[in-house]
Design a protein around this motif. Sequence first.
Motif, PDB file in Angstrom:
ATOM      1  N   ILE A 136      -2.602   4.106   5.403  1.00  0.00           N
ATOM      2  CA  ILE A 136      -2.022   3.869   4.110  1.00  0.00           C
ATOM      3  C   ILE A 136      -3.231   3.815   3.123  1.00  0.00           C
ATOM      4  N   ASN A 217       0.111   0.517  -1.108  1.00  0.00           N
ATOM      5  CA  ASN A 217      -1.103  -0.326  -0.811  1.00  0.00           C
ATOM      6  C   ASN A 217      -2.264   0.234  -1.535  1.00  0.00           C
ATOM      7  N   GLN A 219      -5.303  -0.413  -4.560  1.00  0.00           N
ATOM      8  CA  GLN A 219      -6.071  -1.563  -4.928  1.00  0.00           C
ATOM      9  C   GLN A 219      -6.493  -1.176  -6.462  1.00  0.00           C
TER      10      GLN A 219
END
Length: 273
Positions: A136, A217, A219
């Motif tokens: 991921i 997932n 950031q």
Amino acid sequence: MTTTATPPLVETRAPVRKRARGQRRWYRLISPIVLLVAWETASRTGVLPEEKVPAPSLVVRTGWRLATDGDLTVHLTSSLTRALIGLAVGGGLALVLGAVAALLRLGDHAIDPPVQMARMLPHLGLVPLLIIWVGIGEELKISLVALGSFFPLYFNTYAGIRDIDQRLVEAARTCGLNQWQRLRHVVLPGALPSIFLGLRLAIGAGWLSLVVGEQVNAQTGIGFLMMEAREFSQTDVVVLGLLIYALLGLLSDVLIRFAERRTLTWRRGLQAT
């Protein structure tokens, strides 16, 4: 008796045509401006609830705030990096495999059938399988962009080469051109219009894939920014992210169109009246 030379007709009409083309480009801005004004008016008068669809002025202020803080630059750079790497991988494979399948009989038998079967699978539906294969992390985002951009460019490359008139190739062979020269002077120019079309479609599919990939997932990235804003009901940030994706897609298309006009100066297509 002296006579006055009449200037060439082409020289007097060329500036007029250039001015007309410039005016037509400005005409394309009318409908977006009208839509923005209608959107702003509807939001300010309460026709569109602000918590559902914020006004464009509020979205611009939010974008300026995020840009001043530096957050927007970080997310935008991350998205652009993923898009460029994915397009390079998927587009490069598409060009190579499409050319091999179109030019070589063995390549056509070996490459085209699996690609034809794979194109029936929605690549966004492969996210669960890709998560098992590549995890991921960044590989997932890049893989989705590569898959999204591969198929449009492959099929347009294949079709562009196969649609070249065989008689042109035979004429080039008769004129003494070797195989490499025929590829360079006949096959490549003949296939370029389809390749550019495939590239435009590939970039659009790549951006669409990135929207989905950055919501898994991540950031950083515009998709992550939108998902984070959704958690706090920040509709203005969500709309800002959508507008950024739209503007990036539009900018990509404009650049490809510009490159196409510069490269295919010999080609005159039908002009709108």
